[in-house]
Write a protein that holds these residues in place. Structure first.
Motif, PDB file in Angstrom:
ATOM      1  N   ASP A  77      57.632  49.544  53.082  1.00 35.70           N
ATOM      2  CA  ASP A  77      58.809  50.610  53.438  1.00 35.70           C
ATOM      3  C   ASP A  77      59.937  49.881  52.338  1.00 35.70           C
ATOM      4  O   ASP A  77      59.697  48.938  51.526  1.00 35.70           O
ATOM      5  N   GLU A  78      61.106  50.357  52.542  1.00 35.34           N
ATOM      6  CA  GLU A  78      62.130  50.072  51.606  1.00 35.34           C
ATOM      7  C   GLU A  78      62.588  48.656  51.736  1.00 35.34           C
ATOM      8  O   GLU A  78      63.366  48.165  50.888  1.00 35.34           O
ATOM      9  N   ASP A  79      62.439  48.126  52.775  1.00 37.08           N
ATOM     10  CA  ASP A  79      62.898  46.649  53.239  1.00 37.08           C
ATOM     11  C   ASP A  79      61.468  45.693  52.885  1.00 37.08           C
ATOM     12  O   ASP A  79      61.754  44.573  52.954  1.00 37.08           O
ATOM     13  N   GLY A  80      60.555  46.136  52.254  1.00 38.42           N
ATOM     14  CA  GLY A  80      59.467  45.404  51.692  1.00 38.42           C
ATOM     15  C   GLY A  80      58.329  45.059  53.046  1.00 38.42           C
ATOM     16  O   GLY A  80      57.380  44.276  52.862  1.00 38.42           O
ATOM     17  N   GLU A  81      58.484  45.433  54.229  1.00 39.64           N
ATOM     18  CA  GLU A  81      57.978  45.492  55.321  1.00 39.64           C
ATOM     19  C   GLU A  81      56.435  46.466  55.094  1.00 39.64           C
ATOM     20  O   GLU A  81      56.559  47.566  54.686  1.00 39.64           O
ATOM     21  N   ARG A  91      63.297  55.564  62.144  1.00 34.63           N
ATOM     22  CA  ARG A  91      63.071  55.929  60.921  1.00 34.63           C
ATOM     23  C   ARG A  91      63.436  57.228  60.079  1.00 34.63           C
ATOM     24  O   ARG A  91      62.949  58.100  60.696  1.00 34.63           O
TER      25      ARG A  91
END
Length: 507
Positions: A32-36, A251
């Motif tokens: 995702d946008e946070d790298g998760e 989300r």
């Protein structure tokens, strides 16, 4: 001829941008946008269908685990999705102001119901709800049919992607549908912008969008009949895709209903596989013999088994030094309790009633069952609020197709949902009588009892006919009503004089 994708907001730029966004969501997982790392649409679909990945069992051949999984598979996540879906049913729509009882408002309600029935949405609406709950979001595409009537179809995020206008979470800037044409074997795409509609095709069955190339090779304009060179005006002046986004508070692009219990499903699968392994290899007592001399077969050289397990046989030996014994069987209770504990966690996190998952209801009162379903009902009402806004936008767009601009901008429209709570007929009837004494109108009472708008309209006609028959029986010489409106007026006048309320018996 390559399609130019270098100019921002050009057709090629939107095709590349939305095509990449659509295909990036399909794999098993993606960052995702946070790298998760979050599960992709393929993973969410497999869990919803009861096809989770195989658990790893140390010391056991994966092929054997695959065979065990056929018997061990218990699809708890499907219950997490089905439980709210089966309680979400749209009964109709209301247009006009809350105090608007005019004929035009009633006509709009009937027209909305006609559009709903024409598109088989009594059945297909469940597809939209289930798709949103299981795949984070779903879409409804609104188009003008050959006869000028609106055509509403369910679309999935595996084929559709949309982009909102800059700084807006409501207005759509563009929408894309990408699918494989089974008739030709090609891949086709339709791009909608507020002003134009573009059609594309490519012979590739697995197109790739890099997101950085200035041109898209292999794509061509696809000319529909009477559409010129693959481009045509958008008469609606809106992107005709209505998103149904599930749990956007978790989300913005949506959060699947079972997305936060996937790890619990994995834990359950591992516990059940371990239980099966213990049943196969350790549930029966294993025998041993000490000091026993085993002969070999002179032909094969293999040891000769002097004792075979058989309930009808008794083992004996003349050698006083030989001792027999057995190992204790594996206790299966801890495995069962592990599964039960994981199921309880799944029920708590997903707010699924425990008796839905366990399937055992013994000596439980009705109040206790209703209390157990409180979380589910609250969850369903929350989903109804979000999806209701999308259905209202869908019907407004359908009225725009019909050319009814007044209803196309009727922002007071309201989705009528069926009550998600389970109530007995006696509870509904008692509540209707009490509401009648409190002055609640008859139509509202009938709606609260669970009747659909179409059923209520038919009952209203029948009540008017009953008023005509009753007046004829009591006063044959009285002038007879000539239409339904006169019959209703006569009924209401007689009721006010007789008892002051017309609904105690009707309720």
């Amino acid at each position: 001829m390559p399609i130019d994708a270098s100019k921002v907001e050009s057709p090629g730029w939107w095709l590349q941008r939305l095509g990449k966004q659509l295909l990036d969501e399909r794999p098993d997982s993606r960052p995702d946008e946070d790298g998760e790392v979050i599960p992709g649409l393929n993973t969410l679909r497999r869990y919803a269908e009861g096809k989770p990945p195989l658990p790893h069992v140390p010391g056991v051949d994966p092929r054997e685990v695959r065979e065990w999984m056929k018997d061990a598979r218990t699809n708890w996540t499907s219950l997490v999705i089905d439980s709210p879906t089966e309680r979400m049913h749209v009964d109709g729509f209301r247009f006009g102001e809350p105090d608007d009882d005019s004929d035009s408002a009633k006509v709009a309600d009937k027209e909305a119901n006609r559009v709903w029935q024409e598109n088989s949405l009594d059945a297909d609406a469940d597809l939209v709800h289930y798709g949103a709950l299981s795949q984070r979001r779903a879409f409804v595409l609104v188009e003008k049919g050959d006869e000028g009537r609106p055509v509403l179809t369910h679309e999935t995020p595996r084929q559709v992607a949309v982009e909102h206008a800059q700084g807006s979470r409501r207005k759509l800037a563009a929408g894309l549908k990408l699918w494989r044409d089974d008739w030709t074997g090609n891949t086709r795409a339709t791009l909608w912008t507020p002003d134009r509609i573009f059609d594309f095709t490519t012979k590739s069955q697995a197109p790739v969008f890099s997101g950085h190339s200035a041109t898209l090779r292999g794509w061509d304009a696809f000319a529909l009949p009477n559409s010129g060179d693959g481009e045509r005006p958008n008469d609606l002046k809106l992107v005709p895709l209505i998103p149904f986004i599930n749990r956007r508070n978790r989300r913005p692009e949506g959060f699947a209903e079972h997305e936060d219990v996937l790890s619990i499903q994995n834990r359950i699968n591992l516990a059940i596989i371990n239980l099966i392994a213990a049943m196969k290899y350790g549930a029966f007592r294993q025998r041993w013999a000490a000091g026993l001399e085993v002969d070999e077969d002179p032909v094969t050289g293999k040891p000769i088994q002097p004792y075979q397990l058989d309930i009808r046989k008794l083992w004996t030996t003349d050698d006083p030094d030989v001792r027999f014994g057995e190992f204790a069987a594996t206790d299966l209770v801890p495995y069962v309790r592990t599964v039960e504990s994981a199921v309880q966690d799944l029920a708590a996190i997903s707010r699924t009633p425990p008796h839905y998952l366990i399937g055992a209801v013994v000596n439980v009162s009705g109040d206790a069952l209703k209390a157990a379903e409180t979380g589910l009902i609250s969850k369903v009402r929350d989903r109804q609020r979000n999806f209701g806004e999308s259905w209202e936008a869908t019907m407004r767009l359908a009225f725009r197709v019909l050319g009814d601009e007044e209803r196309a901008t009727a922002y007071t429209a309201e989705t009528v949902w069926r009550d998600p709570e389970s109530r007995s007929i006696s509870e509904l009837a008692d509540a209707a009588v009490k509401k009648a004494s409190a002055g609640v109108p008859w139509r509202q009472r009938m709606e609260d009892m669970g009747y659909t708008p179409a059923e209520i309209s038919r009952m209203e006609v029948d009540r008017a006919a009953d008023a005509i028959n009753a007046q004829t029986a009591t006063d044959p010489a009285a002038p007879q009503p000539t239409n339904i409106a006169d019959a209703r007026a006569a009924r209401d006048q007689r009721t006010v004089i007789g008892r002051g309320d017309d609904g105690a018996n009707a309720a």
